[in-house]
Scaffold this active site. Sequence first.
Site, PDB file in Angstrom:
ATOM      1  N   LYS A 111       0.293  12.172 -12.372  1.00 57.65           N
ATOM      2  CA  LYS A 111       1.472  11.284 -12.416  1.00 57.65           C
ATOM      3  C   LYS A 111       2.327  11.599 -13.641  1.00 57.65           C
ATOM      4  CE  LYS A 111       1.165   8.932  -8.696  1.00 57.65           C
ATOM      5  NZ  LYS A 111       2.226   8.877  -7.692  1.00 57.65           N
ATOM      6  N   TYR A 125      -6.022  11.987 -11.938  1.00 55.54           N
ATOM      7  CA  TYR A 125      -4.957  11.268 -11.222  1.00 55.54           C
ATOM      8  C   TYR A 125      -3.814  10.916 -12.170  1.00 55.54           C
ATOM      9  CZ  TYR A 125      -2.395   7.281  -9.367  1.00 55.54           C
ATOM     10  OH  TYR A 125      -1.394   6.418  -9.005  1.00 55.54           O
ATOM     11  N   SER A 183       2.834   5.265 -12.487  1.00 58.88           N
ATOM     12  CA  SER A 183       1.760   4.296 -12.671  1.00 58.88           C
ATOM     13  C   SER A 183       1.573   3.994 -14.152  1.00 58.88           C
ATOM     14  CB  SER A 183       0.468   4.907 -12.122  1.00 58.88           C
ATOM     15  OG  SER A 183      -0.644   4.113 -12.462  1.00 58.88           O
TER      16      SER A 183
HETATM   17  P1  NAD Z   1      -1.158   4.577  -0.018  1.00 59.54           P
HETATM   18  O1  NAD Z   1      -2.275   5.558   0.027  1.00 59.54           O
HETATM   19  O2  NAD Z   1      -1.270   3.346   0.823  1.00 59.54           O
HETATM   20  O3  NAD Z   1       0.216   5.294   0.325  1.00 59.54           O
HETATM   21  C1  NAD Z   1       0.457   6.673   0.103  1.00 59.54           C
HETATM   22  C2  NAD Z   1       1.057   7.247   1.370  1.00 59.54           C
HETATM   23  O4  NAD Z   1       1.262   8.653   1.188  1.00 59.54           O
HETATM   24  C3  NAD Z   1       0.122   7.082   2.584  1.00 59.54           C
HETATM   25  O5  NAD Z   1       0.860   6.613   3.694  1.00 59.54           O
HETATM   26  C4  NAD Z   1      -0.408   8.493   2.818  1.00 59.54           C
HETATM   27  O6  NAD Z   1      -0.720   8.727   4.172  1.00 59.54           O
HETATM   28  C5  NAD Z   1       0.774   9.328   2.330  1.00 59.54           C
HETATM   29  N1  NAD Z   1       0.386  10.689   1.924  1.00 59.54           N
HETATM   30  C6  NAD Z   1      -0.674  11.055   1.166  1.00 59.54           C
HETATM   31  N2  NAD Z   1      -0.694  12.404   1.030  1.00 59.54           N
HETATM   32  C7  NAD Z   1       0.391  12.873   1.698  1.00 59.54           C
HETATM   33  C8  NAD Z   1       0.907  14.174   1.932  1.00 59.54           C
HETATM   34  N3  NAD Z   1       0.305  15.276   1.445  1.00 59.54           N
HETATM   35  N4  NAD Z   1       2.037  14.298   2.668  1.00 59.54           N
HETATM   36  C9  NAD Z   1       2.654  13.204   3.190  1.00 59.54           C
HETATM   37  N5  NAD Z   1       2.200  11.962   3.011  1.00 59.54           N
HETATM   38  C10 NAD Z   1       1.076  11.794   2.268  1.00 59.54           C
HETATM   39  O7  NAD Z   1      -0.948   4.173  -1.548  1.00 59.54           O
HETATM   40  P2  NAD Z   1       0.009   3.086  -2.200  1.00 59.54           P
HETATM   41  O8  NAD Z   1      -0.859   2.117  -2.906  1.00 59.54           O
HETATM   42  O9  NAD Z   1       1.020   2.610  -1.233  1.00 59.54           O
HETATM   43  O10 NAD Z   1       0.678   3.987  -3.321  1.00 59.54           O
HETATM   44  C11 NAD Z   1       1.954   4.578  -3.157  1.00 59.54           C
HETATM   45  C12 NAD Z   1       2.298   5.366  -4.397  1.00 59.54           C
HETATM   46  O11 NAD Z   1       2.262   4.487  -5.526  1.00 59.54           O
HETATM   47  C13 NAD Z   1       1.311   6.504  -4.714  1.00 59.54           C
HETATM   48  O12 NAD Z   1       2.060   7.602  -5.187  1.00 59.54           O
HETATM   49  C14 NAD Z   1       0.446   5.918  -5.815  1.00 59.54           C
HETATM   50  O13 NAD Z   1      -0.064   6.912  -6.659  1.00 59.54           O
HETATM   51  C15 NAD Z   1       1.420   5.022  -6.537  1.00 59.54           C
HETATM   52  N6  NAD Z   1       0.777   3.920  -7.260  1.00 59.54           N
HETATM   53  C16 NAD Z   1      -0.058   3.058  -6.597  1.00 59.54           C
HETATM   54  C17 NAD Z   1      -0.699   2.032  -7.288  1.00 59.54           C
HETATM   55  C18 NAD Z   1      -1.676   1.110  -6.598  1.00 59.54           C
HETATM   56  O14 NAD Z   1      -2.506   0.506  -7.281  1.00 59.54           O
HETATM   57  N7  NAD Z   1      -1.608   0.935  -5.271  1.00 59.54           N
HETATM   58  C19 NAD Z   1      -0.447   1.850  -8.661  1.00 59.54           C
HETATM   59  C20 NAD Z   1       0.426   2.727  -9.294  1.00 59.54           C
HETATM   60  C21 NAD Z   1       1.036   3.762  -8.591  1.00 59.54           C
HETATM   61  C1  WQD Z   2      -9.006  -4.326 -12.057  1.00 59.57           C
HETATM   62  C2  WQD Z   2     -10.084  -5.081 -12.850  1.00 59.57           C
HETATM   63  C3  WQD Z   2     -12.114  -3.823 -13.193  1.00 59.57           C
HETATM   64  C4  WQD Z   2     -13.272  -3.697  -8.955  1.00 59.57           C
HETATM   65  C5  WQD Z   2      -6.503   1.086 -11.024  1.00 59.57           C
HETATM   66  C6  WQD Z   2      -6.142   2.505 -11.381  1.00 59.57           C
HETATM   67  C7  WQD Z   2      -4.697   2.591 -11.783  1.00 59.57           C
HETATM   68  C8  WQD Z   2      -3.766   1.948 -10.753  1.00 59.57           C
HETATM   69  C9  WQD Z   2      -4.224   0.601 -10.342  1.00 59.57           C
HETATM   70  C10 WQD Z   2      -2.794   3.641  -9.329  1.00 59.57           C
HETATM   71  C11 WQD Z   2     -10.809  -4.224 -13.891  1.00 59.57           C
HETATM   72  C12 WQD Z   2     -12.367  -5.040 -12.333  1.00 59.57           C
HETATM   73  C13 WQD Z   2     -12.611  -3.925 -10.148  1.00 59.57           C
HETATM   74  C14 WQD Z   2     -14.516  -4.346  -8.724  1.00 59.57           C
HETATM   75  C15 WQD Z   2     -14.313  -5.423 -10.874  1.00 59.57           C
HETATM   76  N1  WQD Z   2      -3.668   2.726  -9.556  1.00 59.57           N
HETATM   77  N2  WQD Z   2     -13.117  -4.775 -11.084  1.00 59.57           N
HETATM   78  N3  WQD Z   2     -14.991  -5.196  -9.696  1.00 59.57           N
HETATM   79  O1  WQD Z   2      -8.681  -0.216 -12.951  1.00 59.57           O
HETATM   80  O2  WQD Z   2      -6.699  -1.672 -13.605  1.00 59.57           O
HETATM   81  O3  WQD Z   2      -6.332   0.256 -12.162  1.00 59.57           O
HETATM   82  O4  WQD Z   2      -5.612   0.629  -9.991  1.00 59.57           O
HETATM   83  O5  WQD Z   2      -1.985   4.102 -10.067  1.00 59.57           O
HETATM   84  O6  WQD Z   2      -4.407   3.935 -11.940  1.00 59.57           O
HETATM   85  O7  WQD Z   2      -6.968   2.935 -12.446  1.00 59.57           O
HETATM   86  O8  WQD Z   2      -7.515  -1.725 -11.242  1.00 59.57           O
HETATM   87  O9  WQD Z   2      -8.257  -3.112  -9.355  1.00 59.57           O
HETATM   88  O10 WQD Z   2      -9.692  -1.137 -10.043  1.00 59.57           O
HETATM   89  O11 WQD Z   2      -9.581  -3.142 -11.526  1.00 59.57           O
HETATM   90  O12 WQD Z   2     -14.793  -6.197 -11.706  1.00 59.57           O
HETATM   91  O13 WQD Z   2     -15.158  -4.166  -7.684  1.00 59.57           O
HETATM   92  O14 WQD Z   2     -11.100  -5.508 -11.941  1.00 59.57           O
HETATM   93  O15 WQD Z   2     -13.167  -3.596 -14.068  1.00 59.57           O
HETATM   94  O16 WQD Z   2     -11.089  -5.036 -14.990  1.00 59.57           O
HETATM   95  P1  WQD Z   2      -7.395  -0.833 -12.598  1.00 59.57           P
HETATM   96  P2  WQD Z   2      -8.790  -2.242 -10.439  1.00 59.57           P
END
Ligand code: NAD
Ligand code: WQD
Length: 343
Positions: free
Chosen positions: A152, A148, A124
Site C-alpha cells: 500500500k 501488505y 490504509s
Molecule cells: P474486498 O476483498 O472485499 O474487495 C476487493 C475487491 O477487489 C474484490 O471484489 C476482489 O474480487 C477484487 N480483486 C482482488 N484482486 C483483483 C484483481 N487482481 N483484479 C481485479 N479485481 C481484484 O476488500 P475491501 O475490504 O472492500 O477492500 C477494498 C480496498 O480497500 C482494498 O484495496 C483494501 O486493501 C483496502 N482497504 C481495506 C480495509 C479493510 O479493512 N476492509 C482497510 C484499509 C484499506
Molecule cells: C481489531 C482489534 C485485535 C480479531 C487490520 C489490518 C489493517 C486494516 C484493517 C486493511 C485488535 C482484536 C481481532 C479477533 C480480537 N486492513 N481482535 N479477536 O488489526 O486493527 O487492522 O484490518 O488495510 O491493515 O491490519 O483490525 O479487526 O483485525 O483487529 O481480539 O478475532 O480486534 O487484536 O485489537 P486491525 P482487526
Amino acid sequence: MKVFVTGGAGYIGSHTLVRLLAAGHDVCVFDNYANSSPVALARARQLTNREVVAVEGDIRDSDALAQSLADFAPDAVVHFAGLKAVGESNDIPLLYYQTNVTGTMNLLAAMDAAGCRRIVFSSSATVYGEAQYLPFDEEHPIAPTNPYGRTKAMAEGVIRDWATATPDASAVLLRYFNPVGAHESGRIGEDPQDTPNNLMPFVAQVAVGRRARLSIFGDDYDTRDGTGERDYIHVVDLAAAHLAALEYSARATGCEAINVGTGQGITVKELVAAYEAACGRPIAAEIAPRRPGDVASSYAATAKAERLLGWQAALDVDDMCRSSWKWQSENPQGYDATTGAGA
Ligand code: NAD
Ligand code: WQD
C-alpha cells in the site's frame, strides 16, 4: 460523471457503488471476483434501480484493463481492487506486490492511454505502522510492518509520482482506518470467504452461530479496559468519503493523502458490548494471547478530511453493529447461499 471502479463488487466497493449510482453517476465495475460475488452488483442494481456495466477482469492483465478503460472512457477512477489479508501477505508476498503494486501501475498506464487523470485510491492506516504519537495524522512517518502494508505504501508512492509527472492530474489517497458495518437495507455487507481476519465479521459470525466463540487477543494492553483500541468507521460513511474525494479531485490537482476515520478509539470489549446490544444475544468470548504485530491503540486525526473534503463521519458504533447484524442475520452464509444473480 463516468466512474471506473476497480474491485467494485467487494465490501467497500459495493457500498461506494450504491452511493455512486444513487447520486446519478454512470459506473463501470472491473473485478475478477477473487474475493467477492457478482450477486453484490445485482443487489446494488436492485437497491438503486440503476444499471452498472460490469467487466470480469484482472488488474494484472494490462491489456484487458486498458481495453475496458478505453471503452468506458471515464472521467475518474476509484481503485479498490487488491488483496488485503495481512497474514496471507507474509506467506505469498509476490502475489500481493503483483496485485497491489503492478496492478496499480497497469491502471495508471491505462488511464494515461485513455486520457483519464483523476484517481481515488484505497490506502490504509496500516501504512503508518507502529504509532510514534496518536492520533495518527497524515504527516506521521510511513513505516509499515508487513508485506501488505508495504504494497500500500509503495502504491501510494507510485500514484504520487504519476500525479507529479502528469499535468492536471488529481490523486486522492484515502487511508482507511477500520471499516465495519453494512448498508442499512441488509442487502449488501462484508462476506469473508474463510475464517474472518478482522474483529467485526468474526463477532457477527459468533452472533449468528457460525462460530462458537471470539478470542479476544490480549487484555493487558495500556488501554481503558486492557483490550486493543481501534478507530472503526462505518462503511456507509466511508462510501460517502469517496464521493467527497471525487468531487475534490474535480477542483484540485496534485496528490493528497487523507485519513478516513472517526477520530474515536473503541476497545474490543466495548465493540463486543455494543454488538450484544444490537443483536440481543450474548457473544461468547475468551481472553487469548496477544496477536503478534498488534498495537495497543490506533485512531485517526480527522481534520484534513474535514478541511479538504468537507467530510466527517456521521454514524456511531451502535449504527455499525446494528447494520452489521441486519446483514449477518438476514444473510447468515453471506452471498454464498444466494441462488441466481439478483436473488
Ligand atoms: P474486498 O476483498 O472485499 O474487495 C476487493 C475487491 O477487489 C474484490 O471484489 C476482489 O474480487 C477484487 N480483486 C482482488 N484482486 C483483483 C484483481 N487482481 N483484479 C481485479 N479485481 C481484484 O476488500 P475491501 O475490504 O472492500 O477492500 C477494498 C480496498 O480497500 C482494498 O484495496 C483494501 O486493501 C483496502 N482497504 C481495506 C480495509 C479493510 O479493512 N476492509 C482497510 C484499509 C484499506
Ligand atoms: C481489531 C482489534 C485485535 C480479531 C487490520 C489490518 C489493517 C486494516 C484493517 C486493511 C485488535 C482484536 C481481532 C479477533 C480480537 N486492513 N481482535 N479477536 O488489526 O486493527 O487492522 O484490518 O488495510 O491493515 O491490519 O483490525 O479487526 O483485525 O483487529 O481480539 O478475532 O480486534 O487484536 O485489537 P486491525 P482487526
